[in-house]
Scaffold this motif. Structure first.
Motif, PDB file in Angstrom:
ATOM      1  N   SER A 134     -20.298  -8.240 -26.676  1.00 34.16           N
ATOM      2  CA  SER A 134     -20.896  -9.549 -26.949  1.00 34.16           C
ATOM      3  C   SER A 134     -22.370  -9.501 -26.553  1.00 34.16           C
ATOM      4  CB  SER A 134     -20.168 -10.650 -26.176  1.00 34.16           C
ATOM      5  OG  SER A 134     -20.296 -10.473 -24.783  1.00 34.16           O
ATOM      6  N   TYR A 135     -23.199 -10.126 -27.384  1.00 31.68           N
ATOM      7  CA  TYR A 135     -24.645 -10.043 -27.219  1.00 31.68           C
ATOM      8  C   TYR A 135     -25.268 -11.428 -27.077  1.00 31.68           C
ATOM      9  CZ  TYR A 135     -24.382  -5.267 -29.216  1.00 31.68           C
ATOM     10  OH  TYR A 135     -24.101  -3.944 -29.473  1.00 31.68           O
ATOM     11  N   VAL A 136     -26.325 -11.500 -26.280  1.00 34.16           N
ATOM     12  CA  VAL A 136     -27.240 -12.631 -26.291  1.00 34.16           C
ATOM     13  C   VAL A 136     -28.613 -12.085 -26.678  1.00 34.16           C
ATOM     14  CG1 VAL A 136     -28.589 -14.185 -24.827  1.00 34.16           C
ATOM     15  CG2 VAL A 136     -26.108 -14.243 -24.728  1.00 34.16           C
ATOM     16  N   PHE A 137     -29.236 -12.712 -27.666  1.00 37.80           N
ATOM     17  CA  PHE A 137     -30.562 -12.309 -28.133  1.00 37.80           C
ATOM     18  C   PHE A 137     -31.557 -13.368 -27.676  1.00 37.80           C
ATOM     19  CE2 PHE A 137     -27.588 -10.093 -30.780  1.00 37.80           C
ATOM     20  CZ  PHE A 137     -28.197  -8.897 -31.135  1.00 37.80           C
ATOM     21  N   TRP A 138     -32.384 -13.017 -26.691  1.00 34.15           N
ATOM     22  CA  TRP A 138     -33.343 -13.953 -26.104  1.00 34.15           C
ATOM     23  C   TRP A 138     -34.716 -13.718 -26.706  1.00 34.15           C
ATOM     24  CZ3 TRP A 138     -35.130 -13.685 -20.269  1.00 34.15           C
ATOM     25  CH2 TRP A 138     -35.986 -14.773 -19.998  1.00 34.15           C
ATOM     26  N   PHE A 139     -35.174 -14.694 -27.507  1.00 31.88           N
ATOM     27  CA  PHE A 139     -36.471 -14.575 -28.166  1.00 31.88           C
ATOM     28  C   PHE A 139     -37.603 -14.864 -27.182  1.00 31.88           C
ATOM     29  CE2 PHE A 139     -39.942 -16.142 -30.907  1.00 31.88           C
ATOM     30  CZ  PHE A 139     -40.047 -15.088 -31.793  1.00 31.88           C
ATOM     31  N   SER A 140     -37.582 -16.053 -26.583  1.00 30.99           N
ATOM     32  CA  SER A 140     -38.607 -16.402 -25.606  1.00 30.99           C
ATOM     33  C   SER A 140     -38.270 -17.746 -24.968  1.00 30.99           C
ATOM     34  CB  SER A 140     -39.990 -16.456 -26.250  1.00 30.99           C
ATOM     35  OG  SER A 140     -41.015 -16.460 -25.264  1.00 30.99           O
ATOM     36  N   SER A 141     -39.114 -18.148 -24.017  1.00 33.44           N
ATOM     37  CA  SER A 141     -39.005 -19.443 -23.347  1.00 33.44           C
ATOM     38  C   SER A 141     -40.401 -19.869 -22.905  1.00 33.44           C
ATOM     39  CB  SER A 141     -38.106 -19.367 -22.111  1.00 33.44           C
ATOM     40  OG  SER A 141     -36.830 -18.858 -22.393  1.00 33.44           O
ATOM     41  N   PRO A 142     -40.692 -21.174 -22.938  1.00 32.04           N
ATOM     42  CA  PRO A 142     -41.995 -21.641 -22.458  1.00 32.04           C
ATOM     43  C   PRO A 142     -42.214 -21.352 -20.978  1.00 32.04           C
ATOM     44  CG  PRO A 142     -40.909 -23.334 -23.774  1.00 32.04           C
ATOM     45  CD  PRO A 142     -39.895 -22.264 -23.518  1.00 32.04           C
ATOM     46  N   SER A 143     -41.113 -21.342 -20.192  1.00 25.38           N
ATOM     47  CA  SER A 143     -41.186 -21.059 -18.758  1.00 25.38           C
ATOM     48  C   SER A 143     -39.791 -20.688 -18.269  1.00 25.38           C
ATOM     49  CB  SER A 143     -41.690 -22.289 -17.985  1.00 25.38           C
ATOM     50  OG  SER A 143     -40.704 -23.310 -18.003  1.00 25.38           O
ATOM     51  N   PRO A 144     -39.665 -20.094 -17.088  1.00 24.80           N
ATOM     52  CA  PRO A 144     -38.344 -19.730 -16.574  1.00 24.80           C
ATOM     53  C   PRO A 144     -37.402 -20.924 -16.431  1.00 24.80           C
ATOM     54  CG  PRO A 144     -40.052 -18.597 -15.347  1.00 24.80           C
ATOM     55  CD  PRO A 144     -40.744 -19.596 -16.220  1.00 24.80           C
ATOM     56  N   SER A 145     -37.935 -22.105 -16.169  1.00 27.58           N
ATOM     57  CA  SER A 145     -37.083 -23.282 -15.981  1.00 27.58           C
ATOM     58  C   SER A 145     -36.718 -23.965 -17.297  1.00 27.58           C
ATOM     59  CB  SER A 145     -37.784 -24.297 -15.068  1.00 27.58           C
ATOM     60  OG  SER A 145     -39.010 -24.725 -15.639  1.00 27.58           O
ATOM     61  N   ALA A 146     -37.379 -23.584 -18.379  1.00 25.62           N
ATOM     62  CA  ALA A 146     -37.130 -24.210 -19.680  1.00 25.62           C
ATOM     63  C   ALA A 146     -35.935 -23.571 -20.378  1.00 25.62           C
ATOM     64  CB  ALA A 146     -38.370 -24.085 -20.560  1.00 25.62           C
ATOM     65  N   ASP A 147     -35.380 -24.305 -21.346  1.00 28.42           N
ATOM     66  CA  ASP A 147     -34.316 -23.733 -22.162  1.00 28.42           C
ATOM     67  C   ASP A 147     -34.849 -22.524 -22.925  1.00 28.42           C
ATOM     68  OD1 ASP A 147     -32.734 -25.773 -21.274  1.00 28.42           O
ATOM     69  OD2 ASP A 147     -32.616 -26.843 -23.191  1.00 28.42           O
ATOM     70  N   ALA A 148     -33.966 -21.571 -23.157  1.00 31.58           N
ATOM     71  CA  ALA A 148     -34.346 -20.341 -23.853  1.00 31.58           C
ATOM     72  C   ALA A 148     -34.097 -20.469 -25.353  1.00 31.58           C
ATOM     73  CB  ALA A 148     -33.553 -19.165 -23.298  1.00 31.58           C
ATOM     74  N   TYR A 149     -35.012 -19.921 -26.158  1.00 34.20           N
ATOM     75  CA  TYR A 149     -34.806 -19.817 -27.593  1.00 34.20           C
ATOM     76  C   TYR A 149     -33.975 -18.565 -27.860  1.00 34.20           C
ATOM     77  CZ  TYR A 149     -38.230 -23.476 -28.607  1.00 34.20           C
ATOM     78  OH  TYR A 149     -38.896 -24.681 -28.699  1.00 34.20           O
ATOM     79  N   LEU A 150     -32.829 -18.768 -28.495  1.00 33.47           N
ATOM     80  CA  LEU A 150     -31.881 -17.677 -28.703  1.00 33.47           C
ATOM     81  C   LEU A 150     -31.585 -17.497 -30.194  1.00 33.47           C
ATOM     82  CD1 LEU A 150     -29.283 -18.728 -25.979  1.00 33.47           C
ATOM     83  CD2 LEU A 150     -31.186 -17.131 -25.691  1.00 33.47           C
ATOM     84  N   GLY A 151     -31.154 -16.304 -30.544  1.00 33.77           N
ATOM     85  CA  GLY A 151     -30.685 -16.067 -31.905  1.00 33.77           C
ATOM     86  C   GLY A 151     -29.324 -16.713 -32.079  1.00 33.77           C
ATOM     87  N   GLY A 152     -29.185 -17.579 -33.107  1.00 32.51           N
ATOM     88  CA  GLY A 152     -27.936 -18.292 -33.337  1.00 32.51           C
ATOM     89  C   GLY A 152     -26.810 -17.401 -33.837  1.00 32.51           C
ATOM     90  N   LYS A 153     -25.611 -17.952 -33.803  1.00 30.77           N
ATOM     91  CA  LYS A 153     -24.384 -17.227 -34.148  1.00 30.77           C
ATOM     92  C   LYS A 153     -24.495 -16.445 -35.446  1.00 30.77           C
ATOM     93  CE  LYS A 153     -19.543 -18.158 -35.399  1.00 30.77           C
ATOM     94  NZ  LYS A 153     -18.526 -19.233 -35.584  1.00 30.77           N
ATOM     95  N   ASN A 154     -24.991 -17.087 -36.499  1.00 33.54           N
ATOM     96  CA  ASN A 154     -24.994 -16.474 -37.827  1.00 33.54           C
ATOM     97  C   ASN A 154     -26.376 -16.009 -38.277  1.00 33.54           C
ATOM     98  OD1 ASN A 154     -22.194 -16.868 -38.304  1.00 33.54           O
ATOM     99  ND2 ASN A 154     -22.584 -19.032 -38.747  1.00 33.54           N
ATOM    100  N   SER A 155     -27.286 -15.929 -37.334  1.00 34.79           N
ATOM    101  CA  SER A 155     -28.661 -15.523 -37.636  1.00 34.79           C
ATOM    102  C   SER A 155     -28.756 -14.012 -37.825  1.00 34.79           C
ATOM    103  CB  SER A 155     -29.567 -15.951 -36.485  1.00 34.79           C
ATOM    104  OG  SER A 155     -29.224 -15.218 -35.313  1.00 34.79           O
ATOM    105  N   ALA A 156     -29.972 -13.525 -38.006  1.00 28.42           N
ATOM    106  CA  ALA A 156     -30.193 -12.079 -38.093  1.00 28.42           C
ATOM    107  C   ALA A 156     -29.728 -11.387 -36.813  1.00 28.42           C
ATOM    108  CB  ALA A 156     -31.668 -11.784 -38.349  1.00 28.42           C
ATOM    109  N   SER A 157     -29.843 -12.080 -35.680  1.00 23.75           N
ATOM    110  CA  SER A 157     -29.339 -11.517 -34.425  1.00 23.75           C
ATOM    111  C   SER A 157     -27.831 -11.317 -34.495  1.00 23.75           C
ATOM    112  CB  SER A 157     -29.685 -12.442 -33.256  1.00 23.75           C
ATOM    113  OG  SER A 157     -31.082 -12.528 -33.067  1.00 23.75           O
ATOM    114  N   GLY A 158     -27.125 -12.306 -35.032  1.00 23.06           N
ATOM    115  CA  GLY A 158     -25.684 -12.173 -35.202  1.00 23.06           C
ATOM    116  C   GLY A 158     -25.334 -11.025 -36.129  1.00 23.06           C
ATOM    117  N   PHE A 159     -26.161 -10.845 -37.161  1.00 26.34           N
ATOM    118  CA  PHE A 159     -25.955  -9.725 -38.082  1.00 26.34           C
ATOM    119  C   PHE A 159     -26.104  -8.391 -37.355  1.00 26.34           C
ATOM    120  CE2 PHE A 159     -28.092  -6.498 -40.695  1.00 26.34           C
ATOM    121  CZ  PHE A 159     -27.107  -6.262 -41.645  1.00 26.34           C
TER     122      PHE A 159
END
Length: 341
Positions: free
Chosen positions: A212-237
Motif C-alpha cells: 500500500s502506498y501514500v503519494f505525498w505531493f507537498s504541504s504548505p507547512s508541516p502542520s497543514a493538511d498534505a496534498y496527496l495523490g487520490g485513489k484513482n489518480s496517476a499515483s494510484g496507477f
C-alpha cells in the motif's frame, strides 16, 4: 526526443523500421481536422505555427514530438524539463514557471494553446477560460486525462471514479500529433511508452506483497493538511502498475488529508515528491523526509520505521508523460530496498 536506439530497444525493430520506412502508415492529417475535446469541438484548418505549451505535460509532449520550432512559449513548470529535452526546450521562450497571465500568452501571438490542467483554462481558472481564447480565435486543447467532474468535490481538479490509465495519455499524444500533422512521430512515441509500461508491469513478481502506498505531493507547512495523490489518480496507477494499491481511498484527484488520517491509512511505502518550483519548503524531498523522521507521531508509521520512503519526480504524480518515468524511479528504489522482487 527519445532516441531511435531506445525506441528500437523498447518497441522492437520491425515496428520502428515500419514507421521510419513508411511514415504514411500513421496517416497524414487531412484538414480541416475536427476533434471532440473535453466537451468542446475544436477545428484546425492547418497545423499550428505558434503554439503555447500551457503546463509542463503539454509542453513536454510537444517537445517529444519534435515541435520546438512550432512553439512560441511555455509556462507552468512544477519540475525541470526532462534532460533529453533540455536542448530543444532552450529554443522555446519560457513565459513563467508559475501561472502566466492571459495577456502574457496573447503577447506571443499564438495560434494554438495546448493545456495540461483545467486550473489553467477551466471555468475557475485564474489564467483564462476556454471561451476567452475562442473569442480571440485561438484554438485550445485540454489534456483528456484531466477532464474531470467537479460535481462531487469542491476543488477545481475534480474527482475520478475509475483508475486512470495510459490510454488517455496515448489519446493525447495521438491527437496532438494529428493537429501538427506528425502522426508518425506520435505513433512512435506511443509505441515507446507502451513497451516501457508493459516491461515495468512484467518485471514485478506476481507472488510479491500487495504493497500500500501514500503519494505525498507537498504541504504548505508541516502542520497543514498534505496534498496527496487520490485513489484513482496517476499515483494510484503507479501503485497498481507495481502490483500494489493506493492507501488513500478518496476519489478526489488531489485530496488533502491531515496527518492523523495518513497515519490511520498505515501505508507500507511513502512516496515523496521532488519539485523544482520551491513554492513551499516541503516541495523539497529532503524537507519531507526530515519531517517524516522527526515528527513524534508520523515517525511511528510502519513505512517510516522500515525506511520505506522513496523519492519520485512530483510531475509524475500528475497524469502525464512523466508517470511511467516516476513508476520506474519508484520500482528501482523499492527493488534496492528488497520490497519489490
Amino acid at each position: 526526443m527519445t532516441s531511435l536506439k531506445s525506441l528500437l530497444a523498447a518497441c522492437g525493430l520491425s515496428a520502428i523500421i515500419g514507421l521510419a520506412a513508411n511514415p504514411s502508415l500513421a496517416g497524414s492529417t487531412t484538414y480541416p481536422l475536427i476533434l471532440e475535446n473535453c466537451g468542446a469541438q475544436v477545428t484546425f484548418r492547418k497545423a499550428p505555427e505558434r503554439a503555447i505549451g500551457l503546463g509542463q505535460n503539454s509542453a513536454e509532449i510537444l517537445l517529444l514530438l519534435g515541435l520546438e520550432d512550432k512553439m512560441a512559449g511555455t509556462a507552468f513548470w512544477p519540475s525541470k524539463v526532462l534532460p533529453q529535452l533540455a536542448e530543444a526546450n532552450a529554443k522555446v521562450k519560457l513565459l513563467t514557471v508559475e501561472m502566466p497571465t492571459f495577456e502574457s500568452i496573447l503577447a506571443e501571438n499564438p495560434d494554438f494553446v495546448a493545456v495540461a490542467l483545467p486550473s489553467l483554462v477551466g471555468p475557475n481558472s485564474k489564467v483564462a477560460k476556454r471561451e476567452d481564447f475562442d473569442k480571440v480565435g485561438v484554438a485550445t486543447y485540454l489534456s483528456p486525462s484531466t477532464c474531470l467532474s467537479t460535481k462531487d468535490v469542491k476543488d477545481q481538479y475534480g474527482s475520478r471514479a475509475e483508475l486512470w490509465n495510459m490510454d488517455l495519455l496515448y489519446k493525447e499524444i495521438d491527437e496532438l500529433s494529428q493537429i501538427f500533422d506528425v502522426a508518425d512521430r506520435g505513433q512512435a512515441l506511443i509505441a515507446d511508452f507502451k513497451a516501457r509500461e508493459a516491461k515495468l508491469r512484467g518485471s514485478v513478481s506476481k507472488d510479491g506483497k500487495n504493497l500500500s502506498y501514500v503519494f505525498w505531493f507537498s504541504s504548505p507547512s508541516p502542520s497543514a493538511d498534505a496534498y496527496l495523490g487520490g485513489k484513482n489518480s496517476a499515483s494510484g496507477f503507479i501503485a497498481d502498475l507495481l502490483g500494489g494499491h493506493n492507501a488513500i481511498s478518496a476519489e478526489a484527484e488531489w485530496p488533502t488529508l491531515g496527518w492523523e488520517g495518513i497515519i490511520a491509512s498505515s501505508p507500507d511505502v511513502i512516496v515523496v515528491a521532488s519539485l523544482d518550483r520551491n513554492r513551499w519548503e516541503l516541495d523539497k524531498p529532503e524537507a519531507k523526509i526530515n519531517f517524516l523522521n522527526t515528527d513524534p507521531a508520523v515517525s511511528q508509521i510502519a513505512a517510516v520505521k522500515n525506511k520505506a520512503i522513496v523519492i519520485m519526480d512530483g510531475q509524475a504524480m500528475n497524469p502525464t508523460v512523466r508517470t511511467v518515468y516516476g513508476a520506474e524511479q519508484v520500482a528501482g528504489q523499492l527493488k534496492a530496498l528488497g520490497l519489490l522482487k
